[in-house]
Structures are given as C-alpha cells and as structure tokens.
Motif scaffolding. Sequence first.
Motif, short mmCIF file in Angstrom:
data_model
loop_
_atom_site.label_atom_id
_atom_site.label_comp_id
_atom_site.label_asym_id
_atom_site.label_seq_id
_atom_site.Cartn_x
_atom_site.Cartn_y
_atom_site.Cartn_z
N ARG A 62 -2.67 0.54 -4.12
CA ARG A 62 -2.16 -0.71 -3.57
C ARG A 62 -1.86 -1.65 -4.73
N VAL A 63 -0.79 -2.40 -4.56
CA VAL A 63 -0.36 -3.37 -5.57
C VAL A 63 -0.38 -4.74 -4.92
N SER A 64 -1.20 -5.64 -5.47
CA SER A 64 -1.29 -7.01 -4.95
C SER A 64 -0.56 -7.95 -5.91
N PHE A 65 0.33 -8.78 -5.36
CA PHE A 65 1.13 -9.66 -6.19
C PHE A 65 1.53 -10.90 -5.41
N SER A 66 2.01 -11.90 -6.13
CA SER A 66 2.45 -13.15 -5.51
C SER A 66 3.85 -13.48 -5.98
N VAL A 67 4.61 -14.13 -5.12
CA VAL A 67 5.96 -14.59 -5.43
C VAL A 67 6.01 -16.09 -5.13
N ARG A 68 6.51 -16.87 -6.07
CA ARG A 68 6.60 -18.31 -5.86
C ARG A 68 8.05 -18.77 -5.94
N GLU A 69 8.43 -19.62 -5.01
CA GLU A 69 9.78 -20.19 -5.04
C GLU A 69 9.93 -21.05 -6.29
N THR B 14 5.59 2.05 -5.04
CA THR B 14 4.73 1.26 -5.93
C THR B 14 5.22 1.33 -7.37
N ASP B 15 5.69 2.49 -7.79
CA ASP B 15 6.23 2.62 -9.15
C ASP B 15 7.46 1.73 -9.34
N GLN B 16 8.33 1.70 -8.34
CA GLN B 16 9.52 0.86 -8.44
C GLN B 16 9.15 -0.61 -8.48
N LEU B 17 8.17 -1.01 -7.67
CA LEU B 17 7.74 -2.40 -7.66
C LEU B 17 7.15 -2.80 -9.01
N ILE B 18 6.26 -1.97 -9.55
CA ILE B 18 5.65 -2.27 -10.85
C ILE B 18 6.71 -2.39 -11.93
N SER B 19 7.67 -1.49 -11.92
CA SER B 19 8.76 -1.53 -12.89
C SER B 19 9.55 -2.82 -12.76
N PHE B 20 9.83 -3.25 -11.52
CA PHE B 20 10.59 -4.49 -11.29
C PHE B 20 9.81 -5.69 -11.81
N ILE B 21 8.51 -5.74 -11.52
CA ILE B 21 7.68 -6.87 -11.96
C ILE B 21 7.67 -6.97 -13.47
N ARG B 22 7.58 -5.86 -14.15
CA ARG B 22 7.50 -5.86 -15.62
C ARG B 22 8.84 -6.21 -16.26
N ARG B 23 9.93 -5.90 -15.58
CA ARG B 23 11.25 -6.10 -16.20
C ARG B 23 11.87 -7.45 -15.88
N TYR B 24 11.73 -7.92 -14.64
CA TYR B 24 12.43 -9.13 -14.20
C TYR B 24 11.43 -10.25 -13.96
N LYS B 25 11.58 -11.34 -14.70
CA LYS B 25 10.67 -12.48 -14.58
C LYS B 25 11.24 -13.58 -13.70
N GLN C 283 0.85 -1.19 0.00
CA GLN C 283 0.00 0.00 0.00
C GLN C 283 0.88 1.23 0.00
N SER C 284 0.70 2.07 -1.01
CA SER C 284 1.55 3.25 -1.13
C SER C 284 1.18 4.28 -0.07
N PRO C 285 2.13 5.09 0.35
CA PRO C 285 1.83 6.15 1.33
C PRO C 285 0.92 7.20 0.72
N ARG C 286 0.16 7.85 1.56
CA ARG C 286 -0.75 8.88 1.06
C ARG C 286 -0.03 10.18 0.75
N LYS C 287 1.14 10.31 1.31
CA LYS C 287 1.93 11.51 1.04
C LYS C 287 3.26 11.08 0.43
N GLY C 288 3.85 12.00 -0.31
CA GLY C 288 5.14 11.67 -0.92
C GLY C 288 5.14 12.03 -2.38
N THR C 289 6.26 11.79 -3.01
CA THR C 289 6.40 12.16 -4.41
C THR C 289 6.06 10.99 -5.31
#
Length: 262
Positions: A254-261, A204-215, A193-199
């Motif tokens: 909010r970004v919901s995601f799953s990680v599997r070993e 969340t932007d960094q997480l989305i970018s990571f998910i899209r780039r690294y499989k 869940q992203s903070p309500r304040k900040g730039t």
Amino acid sequence: MAQFFLPALNYGGGRSQYKAVADNDYNTFTSETSMLLHIDTAGDGSGDARAFTDIFVKGSGVSSYSAAFTNPENITSPAARTLPATVTNDSRDEVSTTVDGYQHDLHNLWIDESTTKPKAKSITLTFTGSSPRIYEVMVLDRLLTLNSDGGFSRIEYDSLDLGTVEPDLRKRLSYVPPIGGERDKWLVNLTLQSPRKGTRETLTDQLISFIRRYKRFVFAAEYNRYPDRVFPALWPNPETQIRYLSRWKGGGRRVSFSVREA
C-alpha cells in the motif's frame, strides 16, 4: 478514479493572453467567447506541437464550446461540446456538474488509449451561451489513472482555510483573511492498495514513479463524484509511505500519500 496530468499546457509565460483563465483564481474570469491558447514547446505557437488528452473548463452561462487546432496530429476538430448537466459516479448516482454556481467539464479527447495521443501547437476555443463567463481553462496531458474499484483503502478530503485566527490585545479571537483573499484549497489524503494478484503490482510502481518524477501537476481526485475538484497540485509531504500488507511480500503493498491544491 484519480487522474494525474502534467501541469496545464496553457499556463505560464506568454502561452495565453487570457491570464484570468490560467491562474486557478475563481475571482478572475473573461467574457471573451473565443480564445487562442498556445500549448507548444515555445509557448507562443512557434514551437513543436505537444500531446494533450483532456480539456477542463470552469465557467457559468456556457452552453457549449468548439475546439479548433493549429497543426493538429492524430485528431480532427471534434463536434461542438455541449457541457453536460450531470455525470454518473461509481455508485451510479447522477451528480450535478454545477457546484457553487460554477459549471465544470472535464472533456476526454483521447478515448482509445491504445492509440497515439493527439498533438497540436495551439487550440482555439469558442464558447456559446447566455452571457458566458470563463473562470478556468486547462489543456491537459493525462499521464496516470488510478481506478478506485478495490484500489483505494483511504480517500479523505480536507478543506484548508488559508486565513488565521489570532487574539487581539483583549485576548478576543478574530479571523484574519489570507493575503489577497486567497480562497480555501483542497488537501486529499489517499492510500492505494495494490492487488494481490498481477504482474509486479504495476499500479503502485507507476504511482511511485510519478511521485518521484513530477513535483507539480494537475489532479482530478474523483471528477465523476466531485466535478469541481480538478486543480493544479503538489505533494505537501516530503515522504511517501510504501508498506507491505503482511509478512508475505506477495500479498501486495500500500502506498499512502497526500495531494495539496497549489
């Protein structure tokens, strides 16, 4: 906090003559007390040096280990690392680093993130202890850290048994173990869940970018709480849910995601 790394730099190809410590298989191990791990771009020590930030060791009977670097940049050989018996989690509880009889150590070698990451072509690890056994070694490059303080609204763990339960001709159920005796693996479901304040909600932007780039990557869900849950991983679901918290877009996402070993 959750940490995301590139796939282990010493995994794959001819990067290590010690295959038993680079297979995510806890049935295999080496009793060698010194091992040379290539992390360069070529994988044999002849390529360009690559950046690294952490070393993860899973073993038994290990007291300490030292690291020596070939063609190091931004780092000198550190003092021998004594494997800590405990770590302190976010709740200030002391947690044992020995789980199921295995020791676990995630050693941060890039403490000041305002500086350039260390680099090397190869790393030689030398272990001491009482009949040490090394089950896994991962030389890691940390790319993203998500702090759990107020950030995660969901952290759920599922232990996946890769075997099956099947009926026989008499309709009696029996357990069929997975091929090769594959051990249980982890599935982690998280919501950031992203903070309500900040730039611009950077995390969340960094997480989305990571998910899209690294499989494929290495994931440490909460090392200070679960020291054993550091593993090669992938995204098991083809979609990532990105939702606004309310009709007011400034309220955050909010970004919901799953990680599997893997």
